[in-house]
Design a protein around this motif. Structure first.
Motif, PDB file in Angstrom:
ATOM      1  N   SER A  77       5.027  -2.556  -8.715  1.00 44.29           N
ATOM      2  CA  SER A  77       4.690  -3.920  -8.288  1.00 44.29           C
ATOM      3  C   SER A  77       5.805  -4.874  -8.657  1.00 44.29           C
ATOM      4  CB  SER A  77       3.384  -4.397  -8.943  1.00 44.29           C
ATOM      5  OG  SER A  77       2.324  -3.510  -8.668  1.00 44.29           O
ATOM      6  N   CYS A 107       1.443 -11.312  -7.679  1.00 43.18           N
ATOM      7  CA  CYS A 107       2.083 -10.086  -7.236  1.00 43.18           C
ATOM      8  C   CYS A 107       2.671 -10.302  -5.847  1.00 43.18           C
ATOM      9  CB  CYS A 107       1.078  -8.929  -7.222  1.00 43.18           C
ATOM     10  SG  CYS A 107       1.777  -7.372  -6.671  1.00 43.18           S
ATOM     11  N   ARG A 157       3.471  -4.437  -3.472  1.00 43.14           N
ATOM     12  CA  ARG A 157       3.235  -3.204  -4.213  1.00 43.14           C
ATOM     13  C   ARG A 157       3.745  -2.014  -3.406  1.00 43.14           C
ATOM     14  NH1 ARG A 157      -1.826  -5.656  -5.437  1.00 43.14           N
ATOM     15  NH2 ARG A 157      -2.088  -6.039  -7.667  1.00 43.14           N
ATOM     16  N   THR A 192       0.768  -3.790   0.181  1.00 38.83           N
ATOM     17  CA  THR A 192       0.940  -2.485  -0.449  1.00 38.83           C
ATOM     18  C   THR A 192       1.556  -1.525   0.550  1.00 38.83           C
ATOM     19  OG1 THR A 192      -0.982  -2.870  -1.874  1.00 38.83           O
ATOM     20  CG2 THR A 192      -0.211  -0.593  -1.643  1.00 38.83           C
TER      21      THR A 192
END
Length: 562
Positions: free
Chosen positions: A91, A100, A103, A456
């Protein structure tokens, strides 16, 4: 801070313990930012604790992962932090907001992460049983680096000091030097022992200044090389190491090695105990051994970028090692005298006069005429220690310090008046972790909704086993730091956190009274003639074999008990 004044003449390495940093949860890995003002610590419960190293206080806590954090790296400007956890997730974090950015999910555990020293868009990732991967963060693309032997994928890798080349090493002692831009092989050599046998490469570390780097190998010898000589030898060269550092007496294996900030010293942490060995690079002599608590195992070592300070981690606590600072006031004023007792000071007649009346008029010469020149007191000279060797100016956009919010009383501890944080409802479950760290509330509330926005990306690697376990989870021996369950502690989400009642298992014969289901007993129909009797039946019935599975006890069920 005037680093020039702190520069000591002579030895430039720590000599004694200088306290500890307790992150509440178990610390596993740590790393300084480029200036040494902030220290990021990865913990066993997935949190990243950022310490203000000057004040030795917690500046920020990022609830980063669910599983333990195994590797961390700062970006060059200090605004970003990249982390890896034992569940194979990498991350990138915004340090100021705690959000964040994105990822990446890998098929196998991550052994090491490293930002490109000059390009924050590239990250070097070393997965287990896989060739190293060069990630490009902006477009989420990745490049698998070429390896010497496809059958041997125990590969470690590192950027050189400026990121122009990537050095990789495998379990057969082969070092490859690759061009970062096109991944072409530039140079290579093999690390051999005295009998021409090869030895596995455990880690490669570069100095912050100069062209030297060290290789930690499985034969318990640290070899120091000059990067310029490696490039000159080319492919299949045979460069000789500048130094070979080892513990000849105990044959100590090394867990973690690194250079000092100025590149003149090398520290290595023992894999057997909490002991730090410090060598002088130019001569190769052992100058100091720092011993920690007996019986502890070392997890990580980091040397401060600009000062003779070392941070080491063992048993979940960060230990700080520094020099013993002796106040030498005569260095500031040669005629300074220390007094044993108060002495009455006699003032000279003209000492505090604006103009000295008794002063004779000097002749105006060339040296005295120079006093009329204006002195520039507004321009700030760049600090030499913070500047790179190929850059004249400091980075003005660098993140040196973090703003620390004032401590606010918890809403639960402040029953009178409205809660200090209006965004947290009084009835909502408290999301702070076990340990009650108040400073964590701000980052977790900021990072909560923003975590859903993080993109992600799943990284597909061919032929990589997906059932590998990270060495942090599978290492035997460190009973203190490994017995603790990985992941967040129980009760961290508000369930049963303050639940003091713990029913003991019923060790006698089976009870002769009928089992009462949870629904009946909680509604008052469960026999016993009162709250206490019904409570006893419920507690015993829930733990007796063959009984109904009941829901967890709530706080209000035992609110009337003494």
């Amino acid at each position: 801070m005037n680093l020039e004044l702190l520069e000591s003449f002579g030895q430039n390495y720590p000599e004694e313990a200088d306290g500890t940093l307790d992150c509440i949860s178990m610390a596993l890995t740590c790393t300084f930012n480029r200036w040494g003002t902030l220290l990021a610590v990865g913990c066993n419960d997935g949190r990243i604790v950022i310490w203000d190293f000057l004040t030795r206080g917690i500046a920020k806590i990022i609830s980063a992962h669910i599983h333990p954090v195994c590797s961390l790296c700062w970006s060059r400007d200090g605004h970003k932090l990249v982390s890896a956890s034992t569940d194979n997730i990498v991350s990138q974090w915004d340090v100021l907001t705690g959000d964040c950015d994105q990822r990446f999910r890998f098929p196998s555990p991550i052994l090491k992460l490293q930002y490109h020293p000059r390009d924050i868009d590239k990250v070097l990732v070393c997965p287990m049983k896989s060739a190293p991967v060069l990630l490009t963060l902006s477009d989420s693309k990745h490049v698998v680096l070429p390896v010497d032997d496809d059958s041997d994928l125990n590969v470690v890798a590192a950027f050189d000091r400026r990121g122009e080349y990537i050095y990789t090493g495998n379990a057969k002692g082969k070092i490859l030097v690759l061009n970062t831009n096109n991944q072409e092989l530039v140079a290579s050599f093999r690390v051999t022992t005295g009998t021409s046998n090869t030895t596995a490469i455990k880690s490669i570390e570069f100095a912050r200044k100069g062209s030297c780097f060290l290789i930690n190998t499985a034969d318990r010898i640290i070899r120091v090389y000059d990067g310029r000589e490696i490039l000159t030898c080319g492919r299949d060269g045979e460069p000789e190491p500048m130094q070979k550092l080892q513990d000849l007496v105990n044959r100590t294996p090394w867990k973690r090695c690194c250079f000092s900030g100025d590149g003149e010293y090398i520290v290595a942490g023992s894999a057997r105990q909490h002991a730090l060995y410090i060598w002088e690079k130019s001569i190769g002599n052992l100058v100091k051994i720092l011993h920690g608590t007996r019986g502890e195992l070392l997890l990580d070592v980091a040397w401060h970028p600009v000062r003779p300070i070392i941070a080491s981690i063992s048993s979940g606590v960060v230990s700080i090692w520094a020099q013993n600072q002796v106040e030498n006031w005569s260095a500031f004023a040669p005629d300074f005298k220390e007094l044993d007792e108060n002495v009455e000071y006699e003032e000279r007649e003209s000492e505090f006069d604006i103009e000295d009346e008794d002063k004779s008029e000097p002749e105006q010469t060339g040296a005295d005429a120079a006093e009329d020149e204006e002195v520039d007191v507004t321009t700030v000279d760049p600090i030499v220690a913070f500047c790179s060797s190929d850059e004249e100016l400091e980075d003005n956009k660098a993140l040196l310090y973090l703003p620390i919010a004032p401590e606010v009383e918890d809403p639960e501890e402040n029953p009178f008046g409205p809660p200090p944080d209006s965004s947290v409802q009084p009835g909502a479950p408290d999301e702070s972790l076990a340990g009650g760290d108040r400073k964590q509330r701000q980052p977790s509330s900021e990072g909560g909704p923003a975590k859903k926005k993080a993109r992600t990306t799943t990284i597909e690697l061919q032929g990589v086993p997906s059932d590998e376990v990270h060495p942090l989870l599978g290492v035997k021996g460190d009973s203190k730091s490994k017995k603790k369950t990985a992941g967040r502690p129980k009760g961290s989400k508000g369930k049963d956190k303050d639940f003091s009642f713990r029913p003991k298992p019923y060790k006698g014969d089976r009870p002769s009274f009928p089992m009462v289901p949870e629904a009946l007993s909680s509604s008052g129909l469960g026999g016993g003639g009162g709250g206490e009797g019904g409570m006893k039946v419920r507690a015993e019935g829930a733990l007796a074999t063959g009984s109904l599975v009941t829901q967890p006890f709530k706080q209000h069920n035992i609110g009337g008990m003494d």
